[in-house]
Structure formats: structure tokens, C-alpha cells
Enzyme design. Structure first.
Site, PDB file in Angstrom:
ATOM      1  N   SER A 194       0.846  -1.189   0.000  1.00  0.00           N
ATOM      2  CA  SER A 194       0.000   0.000   0.000  1.00  0.00           C
ATOM      3  C   SER A 194       0.881   1.239   0.000  1.00  0.00           C
ATOM      4  O   SER A 194       1.642   1.475   0.939  1.00  0.00           O
ATOM      5  CB  SER A 194      -0.898   0.012   1.231  1.00  0.00           C
ATOM      6  OG  SER A 194      -1.390   1.325   1.415  1.00  0.00           O
ATOM      7  N   ASP A 204      -6.790  -6.464   3.763  1.00  0.00           N
ATOM      8  CA  ASP A 204      -6.186  -5.126   3.844  1.00  0.00           C
ATOM      9  C   ASP A 204      -6.265  -4.579   5.266  1.00  0.00           C
ATOM     10  O   ASP A 204      -7.346  -4.356   5.792  1.00  0.00           O
ATOM     11  CB  ASP A 204      -6.929  -4.191   2.869  1.00  0.00           C
ATOM     12  CG  ASP A 204      -6.322  -2.803   2.804  1.00  0.00           C
ATOM     13  OD1 ASP A 204      -5.263  -2.576   3.396  1.00  0.00           O
ATOM     14  OD2 ASP A 204      -6.930  -1.942   2.133  1.00  0.00           O
ATOM     15  N   HIS A 243      -1.047  -1.009  -4.427  1.00  0.00           N
ATOM     16  CA  HIS A 243      -2.346  -0.669  -3.826  1.00  0.00           C
ATOM     17  C   HIS A 243      -2.360   0.836  -3.542  1.00  0.00           C
ATOM     18  O   HIS A 243      -1.496   1.349  -2.840  1.00  0.00           O
ATOM     19  CB  HIS A 243      -2.510  -1.477  -2.542  1.00  0.00           C
ATOM     20  CG  HIS A 243      -3.821  -1.317  -1.859  1.00  0.00           C
ATOM     21  ND1 HIS A 243      -4.940  -2.074  -2.162  1.00  0.00           N
ATOM     22  CD2 HIS A 243      -4.217  -0.493  -0.857  1.00  0.00           C
ATOM     23  CE1 HIS A 243      -5.935  -1.733  -1.381  1.00  0.00           C
ATOM     24  NE2 HIS A 243      -5.539  -0.755  -0.571  1.00  0.00           N
ATOM     25  N   HIS A 300      -8.113   1.611  -4.303  1.00  0.00           N
ATOM     26  CA  HIS A 300      -9.053   1.345  -3.206  1.00  0.00           C
ATOM     27  C   HIS A 300      -9.759   2.655  -2.862  1.00  0.00           C
ATOM     28  O   HIS A 300      -9.190   3.511  -2.180  1.00  0.00           O
ATOM     29  CB  HIS A 300      -8.271   0.784  -2.008  1.00  0.00           C
ATOM     30  CG  HIS A 300      -9.116   0.489  -0.814  1.00  0.00           C
ATOM     31  ND1 HIS A 300      -8.581   0.177   0.414  1.00  0.00           N
ATOM     32  CD2 HIS A 300     -10.456   0.456  -0.647  1.00  0.00           C
ATOM     33  CE1 HIS A 300      -9.563  -0.032   1.284  1.00  0.00           C
ATOM     34  NE2 HIS A 300     -10.705   0.142   0.669  1.00  0.00           N
ATOM     35  N   MET A 328     -11.573  -5.795   4.791  1.00  0.00           N
ATOM     36  CA  MET A 328     -10.829  -4.863   5.638  1.00  0.00           C
ATOM     37  C   MET A 328     -10.585  -5.505   7.004  1.00  0.00           C
ATOM     38  O   MET A 328     -11.532  -5.934   7.667  1.00  0.00           O
ATOM     39  CB  MET A 328     -11.600  -3.560   5.848  1.00  0.00           C
ATOM     40  CG  MET A 328     -11.787  -2.698   4.616  1.00  0.00           C
ATOM     41  SD  MET A 328     -10.262  -2.115   3.853  1.00  0.00           S
ATOM     42  CE  MET A 328      -9.516  -1.184   5.184  1.00  0.00           C
ATOM     43  N   ASP A 334      -4.488   3.868  -1.964  1.00  0.00           N
ATOM     44  CA  ASP A 334      -5.604   4.194  -1.065  1.00  0.00           C
ATOM     45  C   ASP A 334      -6.096   5.613  -1.319  1.00  0.00           C
ATOM     46  O   ASP A 334      -5.351   6.573  -1.150  1.00  0.00           O
ATOM     47  CB  ASP A 334      -5.147   4.055   0.384  1.00  0.00           C
ATOM     48  CG  ASP A 334      -4.998   2.601   0.781  1.00  0.00           C
ATOM     49  OD1 ASP A 334      -5.986   1.860   0.650  1.00  0.00           O
ATOM     50  OD2 ASP A 334      -3.890   2.197   1.189  1.00  0.00           O
ATOM     51  N   MET A 353      -8.650   8.425  -0.188  1.00  0.00           N
ATOM     52  CA  MET A 353      -9.490   8.826   0.949  1.00  0.00           C
ATOM     53  C   MET A 353      -9.942  10.270   0.754  1.00  0.00           C
ATOM     54  O   MET A 353      -9.168  11.111   0.285  1.00  0.00           O
ATOM     55  CB  MET A 353      -8.706   8.698   2.245  1.00  0.00           C
ATOM     56  CG  MET A 353      -8.089   7.314   2.446  1.00  0.00           C
ATOM     57  SD  MET A 353      -7.316   7.181   4.042  1.00  0.00           S
ATOM     58  CE  MET A 353      -6.542   5.563   3.916  1.00  0.00           C
ATOM     59  N   MET A 375     -11.962   4.887  -0.870  1.00  0.00           N
ATOM     60  CA  MET A 375     -12.651   5.092   0.406  1.00  0.00           C
ATOM     61  C   MET A 375     -13.266   6.476   0.316  1.00  0.00           C
ATOM     62  O   MET A 375     -12.843   7.429   0.973  1.00  0.00           O
ATOM     63  CB  MET A 375     -11.657   4.963   1.567  1.00  0.00           C
ATOM     64  CG  MET A 375     -11.266   3.512   1.823  1.00  0.00           C
ATOM     65  SD  MET A 375      -9.726   3.359   2.728  1.00  0.00           S
ATOM     66  CE  MET A 375      -8.558   3.531   1.381  1.00  0.00           C
TER      67      MET A 375
HETATM   68  C1  DX5 Z   1      -6.491   1.583   5.363  1.00  0.00           C
HETATM   69  C2  DX5 Z   1      -5.981   1.241   3.980  1.00  0.00           C
HETATM   70  C3  DX5 Z   1      -4.891   0.254   3.951  1.00  0.00           C
HETATM   71  C4  DX5 Z   1      -3.640   0.689   4.685  1.00  0.00           C
HETATM   72  C5  DX5 Z   1      -2.936  -0.525   5.180  1.00  0.00           C
HETATM   73  O1  DX5 Z   1      -7.642   2.347   5.248  1.00  0.00           O
HETATM   74  O2  DX5 Z   1      -7.032   0.722   3.191  1.00  0.00           O
HETATM   75  O3  DX5 Z   1      -4.573  -0.105   2.617  1.00  0.00           O
HETATM   76  O4  DX5 Z   1      -2.767   1.413   3.916  1.00  0.00           O
HETATM   77  O5  DX5 Z   1      -1.859  -0.102   5.939  1.00  0.00           O
HETATM   78  P1  DX5 Z   1      -1.166  -1.086   6.969  1.00  0.00           P
HETATM   79  O6  DX5 Z   1      -0.624  -2.223   6.198  1.00  0.00           O
HETATM   80  O7  DX5 Z   1      -0.109  -0.224   7.573  1.00  0.00           O
HETATM   81  O8  DX5 Z   1      -2.224  -1.505   7.954  1.00  0.00           O
HETATM   82 ZN    ZN Z   2      -6.467  -0.044   1.194  1.00  0.00          ZN
END
Ligand code: DX5
Ligand code: ZN
Length: 224
Positions: free
Chosen positions: A9, A177, A34, A68, A139, A36, A38, A70
Site C-alpha cells: 500500500s 487489507d 495498492h 481502493h 478490511m 488508497d 481517501m 474510500m
Molecule cells: C487503510 C488502507 C490500507 C492501509 C494498510 O484504510 O485501506 O490499505 O494502507 O496499511 P497497513 O498495512 O499499515 O495496515
Molecule cells: Zn487499502
């Protein structure tokens, strides 16, 4: 089983050197990147948009990019990320007004469609869309931040999801994840995951190859 994918990620990468970081983890043996996304709305944190994905492609990254989302809503960003070079686009069903429409939109753009379930969300949400997804992202932390602790109930959900996917017979990736590390990757794989998102476990170490190789060694007993 076998054919496991390691998906670092980029949330935990150095954002000032995103291209180099992406290149470095791929060189270190990662299969997928990956990303993320947000929006300070669906989750409290704010990260990057389609420009970051397009910039990675422009930099020369050809590996699959697993976006991903969010965010709420999702449809506009689906189109933008597809144009920006995403391979997988995954969203949370609660964040879309019309889940089936959003899945169709992803496919219409030639991307693979994923749904992501929060720790408290039930597999029942997927009952009528199993035939429309290419990836299920379980998740194992609450979405929004990296570096959180793995929530163990995710293992039970993985087992149930794996049973449904095997019965269904379609090629659906089962991704986990949140809080994935060298110490628990085997348990997640044993429960049925075949794609492993890991942020802090990889990027917080100086030697990415060492972490990824150790992860693969942990998975070896489950590889055909
Ligand atoms: C959290 C993300 C994850 C995050 C995982 O909302 O979706 O992808 O980056 O990070 P680690 O591996 O540090 O838990
Ligand atoms: Zn993620």
C-alpha cells in the site's frame, strides 16, 4: 491455492518520491500496487486522486494498480481513475447509491471491479453481486489510516468468503487489507486470502525485498 499476490500500500510510502517508491517495491518483488484514495468524508483522512495514478503510469509503472476508493460517492472517481490507468477499482458498497451500476461502470471502462467490506460489514451485502465482482477486499482494520492493528474477526470472514468463492467457481481475488505483517500473513492465507495488502509492514522497513521475500517464504507451505 497458490498464486499469491503481494500488494504494497503506497499509503505508507514517501509521497515526495511516489514513483521511485513504486518502482522500488516492484523491484523488491511486489506484484500489485495498492493505492488508497481517501476523501475526508467517507473516511476522515485525505490522500490522493486520479492525478497520482496517472503520474505513476507516466513515470513508467506498468504493474497492476489496485485503486481502493474510500470515498463517497464513487461513480465520478471510477471514471477518472479508469482514465488514469487503474487496473482494479474497488469501492465500499455503503458508499455507492447503486452498487450494481457502479460495478458496471468499472467494467464498462475495462477495469476489474472490486468491493470492500469494513470489519463490521457482512458478506450478505454481496449476496446478489457475486457474479459481478473480480475482487473482494476484506478490511482487517477500520478504513482511513495505515499502521493499525489487525482485527482477528477478519479471518472468519475470509474463511466464509473463500467457501463462497470456491463454490461460485468464478475467478475472484480475495484480498485482505489492514495490519498485514510477516507474522500474520500465513494465517490470512490459510483462511483463504490470495492477495495481501501491506503498507507499514513493508515501507517502514529499510529493505523492502527482505520483507517481501520473508512474506513469500511464510506463504510457501500453502503454495502448490
Ligand atoms: C487503510 C488502507 C490500507 C492501509 C494498510 O484504510 O485501506 O490499505 O494502507 O496499511 P497497513 O498495512 O499499515 O495496515
Ligand atoms: Zn487499502
Amino acid at each position: 491455492m497458490g498464486n499469491f499476490l503481494i500488494a504494497p500500500s503506497l499509503l505508507a510510502a514517501d509521497f515526495a518520491r511516489l514513483g521511485e517508491e513504486a518502482e522500488a517495491v516492484l523491484k523488491a518483488g511486489a506484484d500489485v500496487l495498492h493505492l488508497d484514495v481517501m476523501d475526508n468524508h467517507y473516511v476522515p483522512n485525505l490522500t490522493v486522486g486520479p492525478m497520482a495514478c496517472a503520474a505513476l503510469r507516466k513515470y513508467g509503472i506498468t504493474a497492476p494498480i489496485d485503486v481502493h476508493l474510500m470515498t463517497r460517492p464513487v461513480d465520478r472517481l471510477i471514471t477518472d481513475f479508469a482514465k488514469a490507468g487503474a487496473t482494479y477499482i474497488t469501492f465500499h458498497p455503503e458508499a455507492s447509491e447503486h452498487v450494481e451500476h457502479s460495478l458496471e461502470l468499472i467494467h464498462k471502462h475495462g477495469c476489474k471491479a472490486g468491493l470492500s467490506l469494513n470489519p463490521e460489514s457482512s458478506l450478505g451485502l454481496l449476496e446478489y453481486v457475486w457474479d459481478k465482482i473480480d475482487l473482494l477486499l476484506i478490511m482487517s482494520v477500520n478504513p482511513g489510516f495505515g499502521g493499525q492493528q489487525f482485527i482477528p474477526s477478519a479471518l472468519d470472514k475470509l474463511k466464509k468468503a473463500r467457501a463462497i468463492i470456491n463454490e461460485n467457481g468464478r475467478d475472484i481475488r480475495l484480498s485482505i487489507d489492514g495490519g498485514i505483517k510477516v507474522d500474520n500473513i500465513y494465517d490470512a492465507a490459510l483462511a483463504g486470502a490470495d492477495m495481501f495488502v501491506a503498507g507499514s509492514a513493508i515501507f517502514n522497513q529499510p529493505n523492502y525485498a527482505e520483507v517481501i521475500t520473508t512474506m513469500r517464504n511464510k506463504l510457501k507451505p500453502l503454495t502448490e
